[in-house]
Design a protein around this motif. Structure first.
Motif, PDB file in Angstrom:
ATOM      1  N   SER A 164     -10.515   6.286  -0.589  1.00  0.00           N
ATOM      2  CA  SER A 164     -10.380   5.806   0.715  1.00  0.00           C
ATOM      3  C   SER A 164     -10.119   4.907   1.163  1.00  0.00           C
ATOM      4  CB  SER A 164      -8.974   7.271   1.677  1.00  0.00           C
ATOM      5  OG  SER A 164     -10.623   7.059   2.256  1.00  0.00           O
ATOM      6  N   ALA A 166      -9.762   1.759   4.733  1.00  0.00           N
ATOM      7  CA  ALA A 166      -9.156   1.404   5.485  1.00  0.00           C
ATOM      8  C   ALA A 166      -8.910   0.255   5.804  1.00  0.00           C
ATOM      9  CB  ALA A 166     -10.224   1.546   7.070  1.00  0.00           C
ATOM     10  N   ASP A 169      -5.963  -3.892   9.924  1.00  0.00           N
ATOM     11  CA  ASP A 169      -4.011  -3.908  10.125  1.00  0.00           C
ATOM     12  C   ASP A 169      -4.088  -1.893  10.705  1.00  0.00           C
ATOM     13  OD1 ASP A 169      -3.662  -2.602   7.801  1.00  0.00           O
ATOM     14  OD2 ASP A 169      -1.507  -3.494   7.571  1.00  0.00           O
ATOM     15  N   GLY A 170      -4.852  -1.348  10.072  1.00  0.00           N
ATOM     16  CA  GLY A 170      -5.064   0.370  10.569  1.00  0.00           C
ATOM     17  C   GLY A 170      -4.572   1.165   9.078  1.00  0.00           C
ATOM     18  N   GLN A 171      -3.744   0.556   8.721  1.00  0.00           N
ATOM     19  CA  GLN A 171      -3.100   1.400   7.305  1.00  0.00           C
ATOM     20  C   GLN A 171      -4.710   2.032   6.240  1.00  0.00           C
ATOM     21  OE1 GLN A 171       0.529  -0.094   5.139  1.00  0.00           O
ATOM     22  NE2 GLN A 171      -0.137  -2.167   6.460  1.00  0.00           N
ATOM     23  N   VAL A 172      -4.044   2.677   6.040  1.00  0.00           N
ATOM     24  CA  VAL A 172      -5.197   3.144   4.854  1.00  0.00           C
ATOM     25  C   VAL A 172      -4.293   3.903   3.372  1.00  0.00           C
ATOM     26  CG1 VAL A 172      -6.534   5.452   4.253  1.00  0.00           C
ATOM     27  CG2 VAL A 172      -6.566   5.369   6.544  1.00  0.00           C
ATOM     28  N   VAL A 173      -5.372   2.775   2.866  1.00  0.00           N
ATOM     29  CA  VAL A 173      -4.470   3.214   1.470  1.00  0.00           C
ATOM     30  C   VAL A 173      -5.430   4.268   0.248  1.00  0.00           C
ATOM     31  CG1 VAL A 173      -3.599   1.092   0.832  1.00  0.00           C
ATOM     32  CG2 VAL A 173      -5.918   1.507   0.358  1.00  0.00           C
ATOM     33  N   PRO A 192      -0.745  -2.166   0.297  1.00  0.00           N
ATOM     34  CA  PRO A 192       0.012  -1.845   0.833  1.00  0.00           C
ATOM     35  C   PRO A 192       1.756  -2.894   0.598  1.00  0.00           C
ATOM     36  CG  PRO A 192      -1.165  -1.732   2.831  1.00  0.00           C
ATOM     37  CD  PRO A 192      -2.403  -2.011   1.298  1.00  0.00           C
ATOM     38  N   THR A 195       6.891  -4.285   3.273  1.00  0.00           N
ATOM     39  CA  THR A 195       9.041  -4.041   3.529  1.00  0.00           C
ATOM     40  C   THR A 195       9.227  -4.822   3.481  1.00  0.00           C
ATOM     41  OG1 THR A 195       7.985  -1.893   3.754  1.00  0.00           O
ATOM     42  CG2 THR A 195       9.917  -1.946   4.063  1.00  0.00           C
TER      43      THR A 195
END
Length: 330
Positions: A164, A166, A169-173, A192, A195
């Protein structure tokens, strides 16, 4: 030259030769001078190792490395972790140990250099290596809960691990990787996908919903088996006719009373006219009220009986209100 001068020259030459004999060669690594408490810990670690207390010796060398970050202490930690089968830690420590070793200059240093490399090669066969390709700007990259360094590679126990990262922008892949012992695998963390903004569709008039099919008729009991519905229409019709007839009769009686009042007005006996007028007017008003109520009740009952007779067999009534169809089913 006198004898004393010759003796002085011989002493100086002997001292110079002795100094040159015991002088270490150029480039030779000098053993570090350790403080007394470090020497004491080293003796305790060696004594624990002689007692085959490998875990105790490893704990003491960890204390020594915390006090002085020397390559000797790191190499000792790698050797002891290898003996304890802590392969992941052993590989990490032996890699740092070998990277900082000076090129060997003596046969003893050469044997030690080769031994360290052999131990590292043996430990690498017991672990798996994971190389992580993280999105640009990733704040933290973890493999199995352990943080990956700047090299992007980490040694892990053989098996499947979660990878994983971090993002700023705070997203986690995240993804998973399975690596067998002695092999290396690459884990790709895709950024990510953005959208796209959802376009607002043009406002359209909602379609008129199709009329729902009529519900199936309830099964009717056979005739003669106590169906109460077949008595409602005759009873309602008879009752409404009776109420309507009573209302008409009362209406005729009230009209007769009012006609009698008009007749008494021209009588000769004035006192009798006044009394009979009040009595007839009150009676006519009472009959008018009862007649009206009876006619309304009879009409209502007749209408209800008619509606029941028409709608009780599943007849549908449809009405359209502002384009929408509303259906009532009895």
């Amino acid at each position: 030259m006198n004898r004393s001068a010759l003796r002085s020259l011989l002493v100086q030459a002997f001292a110079a030769a002795a100094f040159l004999l015991f002088l270490p060669p150029a480039g030779a690594e000098q053993p570090p001078t350790r403080p007394a408490h470090i020497k004491k810990l080293v003796r305790e670690a060696e004594a624990a190792f002689d007692r085959l207390d490998i875990a105790g010796a490893r704990a003491i060398w960890a204390r020594i490395y915390a006090l002085e970050h020397t390559n000797v202490a790191m190499c000792q930690l790698g050797q002891l972790d290898r003996r304890l089968a802590r392969w992941v830690d052993a590989v990490d420590e032996l890699e740092r140990c070998v990277a900082k070793m000076e090129p060997p200059e003596t046969p003893r240093e050469q044997r030690l250099y080769e031994t360290r490399h052999e131990d590292l090669a043996e430990a690498r066969q017991q672990v798996a290596e994971v190389a992580v390709l993280a999105p640009p700007g990733a704040i933290a990259v973890l493999v199995g809960g352990r943080r990956v360094g700047d090299t992007g590679r980490i040694y892990v126990a053989p098996g499947q691990h979660e990878v994983s990262a971090a993002l700023p922008d705070g997203q986690v892949v995240s993804t998973t990787v399975s690596a067998p012992a002695g092999e290396s695998r690459t884990a790709l963390l895709a950024p990510p996908t953005a959208t796209p903004p959802t376009a607002t569709p043009p406002t359209a008039t909602p379609p008129v919903p199709a009329a729902a099919p009529p519900p199936p008729r309830a099964p009717q009991p056979p005739a003669g088996q106590g169906d109460p519905a077949r008595w409602i229409v005759p009873a309602g019709g008879a009752a409404s006719l009776a109420l309507l007839a009573t209302g008409l009769a009362l209406h005729v009686a009230a009209a007769s009373e009012r006609a009698e009042v008009g007749t008494v007005v021209y009588a000769l006996d004035q006192s009798t006219w006044r009394w009979r007028t009040r009595e007839n007017v009150a009676s006519a008003a009472m009959m008018d009220q009862i007649s009206t109520a009876t006619l309304v009740a009879g009409t209502t009952l007749a209408g209800a009986t008619l509606i029941y007779a028409v709608l009780r067999d599943g007849t549908q009534i449809r009405a359209r209100v502002t384009g929408a169809e509303v259906m009532f089913v009895w």
